[in-house]
Design a protein around this motif. Structure first.
Motif, mmCIF file in Angstrom:
data_model
loop_
_atom_site.group_PDB
_atom_site.id
_atom_site.type_symbol
_atom_site.label_atom_id
_atom_site.label_comp_id
_atom_site.label_asym_id
_atom_site.label_seq_id
_atom_site.Cartn_x
_atom_site.Cartn_y
_atom_site.Cartn_z
ATOM 1 N N UNK A 97 4.470 -0.193 -3.763
ATOM 2 C CA UNK A 97 4.194 -1.558 -3.323
ATOM 3 C C UNK A 97 3.008 -1.573 -2.356
ATOM 4 N N UNK A 98 2.921 -0.517 -1.529
ATOM 5 C CA UNK A 98 1.849 -0.426 -0.545
ATOM 6 C C UNK A 98 1.271 0.987 -0.557
ATOM 7 N N UNK A 99 -0.064 1.061 -0.586
ATOM 8 C CA UNK A 99 -0.760 2.350 -0.495
ATOM 9 C C UNK A 99 -1.874 2.210 0.535
ATOM 10 N N UNK A 100 -1.797 3.005 1.589
ATOM 11 C CA UNK A 100 -2.855 3.034 2.601
ATOM 12 C C UNK A 100 -3.541 4.393 2.556
ATOM 13 N N UNK A 101 -4.872 4.366 2.554
ATOM 14 C CA UNK A 101 -5.653 5.594 2.551
ATOM 15 C C UNK A 101 -6.681 5.527 3.676
ATOM 16 N N UNK A 102 -6.567 6.439 4.639
ATOM 17 C CA UNK A 102 -7.516 6.494 5.766
ATOM 18 C C UNK A 102 -7.711 5.115 6.397
ATOM 19 N N UNK A 103 -6.597 4.407 6.597
ATOM 20 C CA UNK A 103 -6.634 3.033 7.097
ATOM 21 C C UNK A 103 -6.853 3.007 8.607
ATOM 22 N N UNK A 104 -7.899 2.298 9.029
ATOM 23 C CA UNK A 104 -8.146 2.065 10.448
ATOM 24 C C UNK A 104 -8.126 0.567 10.714
ATOM 25 N N UNK A 105 -7.493 0.183 11.826
ATOM 26 C CA UNK A 105 -7.357 -1.229 12.185
ATOM 27 C C UNK A 105 -7.837 -1.458 13.607
ATOM 28 N N UNK B 113 -5.083 1.487 14.944
ATOM 29 C CA UNK B 113 -4.546 2.426 13.956
ATOM 30 C C UNK B 113 -5.716 3.244 13.435
ATOM 31 N N UNK B 114 -5.569 4.572 13.425
ATOM 32 C CA UNK B 114 -6.700 5.445 13.135
ATOM 33 C C UNK B 114 -6.458 6.312 11.899
ATOM 34 N N UNK B 115 -7.148 5.976 10.810
ATOM 35 C CA UNK B 115 -7.176 6.801 9.593
ATOM 36 C C UNK B 115 -5.765 7.172 9.118
ATOM 37 N N UNK B 116 -4.941 6.158 8.947
ATOM 38 C CA UNK B 116 -3.554 6.380 8.505
ATOM 39 C C UNK B 116 -3.478 6.382 6.985
ATOM 40 N N UNK B 117 -2.685 7.283 6.449
ATOM 41 C CA UNK B 117 -2.435 7.334 5.009
ATOM 42 C C UNK B 117 -0.922 7.390 4.787
ATOM 43 N N UNK B 118 -0.407 6.443 4.016
ATOM 44 C CA UNK B 118 1.030 6.405 3.725
ATOM 45 C C UNK B 118 1.252 5.514 2.508
ATOM 46 N N UNK B 119 2.447 5.585 1.965
ATOM 47 C CA UNK B 119 2.793 4.709 0.840
ATOM 48 C C UNK B 119 4.237 4.251 0.977
ATOM 49 N N UNK C 299 -11.282 2.268 5.500
ATOM 50 C CA UNK C 299 -10.264 2.784 4.602
ATOM 51 C C UNK C 299 -9.785 1.742 3.614
ATOM 52 N N UNK C 300 -8.704 2.077 2.933
ATOM 53 C CA UNK C 300 -8.182 1.240 1.856
ATOM 54 C C UNK C 300 -6.738 0.839 2.145
#
Length: 223
Positions: free
Chosen positions: A4-12, A21-27, A60-61
């Motif tokens: 449902x959710x894919x985060x790749x190197x997500x920074x906010x 939020x620094x370069x987070x990757x999770x699903x 990021x994505x």
């Protein structure tokens, strides 16, 4: 299992300020029950805002429901949100509307006929033990009752994803238990994906869950 959710190197971040939020990757998979914890100011609510498109990624994505949120249009975001239920810390009920009308809003937006929507509202108000208050306005209710209305509104249109920001933070034990029962039931019975920001994970939940903890801008999955 569908993601449902894919985060790749997500920074906010907000505007050009410090990265939260620094370069987070999770699903997160379809049907997951997820807790997000962390100290006050760690970025829990910021992360949640990004998941429903209120804050775009700095870098990021971030893909939610198959849609990349970094460059999503307003119309596509509005369509995506029709499949979400969101429970805010401050309830965000329309104070000029009765609680019946507040709960009915997402149903009408999603094209339900008015009589069908009214039936659904009555069922939900029974679930949250507020059917006797159907004609009341939000400011006539206690904080716990308002949060139960907000939860009923989030569940009204049978969303595939529910996000809740500290849904029981300031509630009495009775209202808190009702909220957890509703979230647990949506996950167990409807296979709704549930994401909850909280300081404290309840000990008596009857669900398997994922636990993401935020610390110093990093997101860790705790097993």
């Amino acid at each position: 299992m569908d993601k449902v959710i894919i985060a790749q190197d997500l920074s906010l971040a907000y505007s050009n300020n410090e990265t939260i939020i620094n370069k987070a990757s999770f699903s997160i998979n379809s049907g997951d029950f997820v807790f997000i914890t962390g100290a006050s100011g760690s970025g829990k609510s910021t992360l949640l805002k990004s998941l429903y498109g209120a804050l775009k990624p700095k870098q990021g994505s971030l893909v939610v429901g198959g849609v990349e949120l970094k460059a999503i249009s307003r119309s596509k975001l509005n369509f995506l949100r029709r499949h979400m239920g969101i429970v805010f810390q401050d309830y965000k009920l329309v104070k000029e509307w009765t609680i019946e009308k507040n709960i009915m809003l997402p149903l009408l937006i999603n094209g339900y006929l008015k009589n069908v929507a009214q039936d659904q509202v009555e069922k939900l108000l029974k679930h949250v033990r507020l059917n006797h208050q159907i004609g009341k306005y939000p400011l006539e209710l206690s904080g716990g009752e308002q949060q139960r209305v907000a939860m009923a509104r989030a569940l009204a249109h049978n969303p595939i994803l529910i996000m809740a920001d500290e849904p029981t933070g300031n509630l009495d034990e009775y209202s808190s238990q009702l909220i957890w029962n509703l979230l647990e039931g949506a996950n167990n019975q409807l296979k709704t994906t549930v994401i909850v920001v909280t300081h404290n994970i309840p000990k008596n939940l009857n669900v398997d869950y994922k636990h993401f903890h935020i610390e110093y801008g990093n997101i860790h999955e705790i097993s």
